[in-house]
Design an enzyme around this catalytic site. Structure first.
Site, short mmCIF file in Angstrom:
data_model
loop_
_atom_site.label_atom_id
_atom_site.label_comp_id
_atom_site.label_asym_id
_atom_site.label_seq_id
_atom_site.Cartn_x
_atom_site.Cartn_y
_atom_site.Cartn_z
CB CYS A 168 -0.72 0.01 1.48
SG CYS A 168 -1.80 1.50 1.28
CG ASP A 208 -2.48 -3.62 -0.56
OD1 ASP A 208 -3.20 -3.73 0.55
OD2 ASP A 208 -1.84 -2.43 -1.16
#
Length: 155
Positions: free
Chosen positions: A53, A60
């Site tokens: 992120c 992620d």
């Protein structure tokens, strides 16, 4: 003397290549398609794709499915793997990661058709699915569904 083949110019396959620090430094390689002129679909699946992120630095995770109908070129799979791994320490939103991968492959391969589905695991309780494709799928090629179910929690 060794004979030159379609694989002779590859730099990463068969060598000790390290993971690039970021996608911009990653080198995607291609080889001539020995079946050029024959319509068929190639699928790559990366069920454990990771990036960061850009705001929090938290990881992620996504399940990527890349389908393409090649023209003159095929992507060399080790270079694709290293390219995808280069996102591990790269901060970008899900949409940017997914579309960047699709565009880099289109630029490299000039395929008849390409699509990528990025099925991202929830962050903040919201799964994000991102889809990119170059146009309508060819009618004369079997292109299976991507087969990734919608995210479903309990219930």
């Amino acid at each position: 003397m060794s004979e030159k083949t379609i694989y002779s110019d590859l730099k990463q396959l068969g060598s000790n290549a390290s993971i690039p620090q970021n996608p911009e430094d990653a080198i995607l390689e291609r080889v001539a398609n020995p079946q050029a002129g024959t319509p068929y679909c190639v699928r790559f699946t990366a069920p454990e794709f990771t990036s960061l992120c850009p705001m929090t630095g938290q990881p992620d995770f996504a399940h990527l499915v890349i389908d393409y109908v090649p023209g003159q070129w095929l992507v060399e799979s080790k270079s694709l793997k290293l390219f995808l791994f280069s996102f591990r320490n790269h901060g970008a939103f899900h949409e940017d990661c997914t579309v960047t991968i699709g565009k880099r492959l289109v630029e490299l391969l000039e395929p008849e058709w390409l699509r990528i589905g990025g099925y991202w695991y929830p962050r903040g309780g919201i799964p994000i699915d991102v889809f990119f494709q170059t146009g309508a799928a060819p009618q004369n090629v079997w292109i299976p569904e991507q087969g990734v179910p919608n995210y479903r929690g309990r219930g």
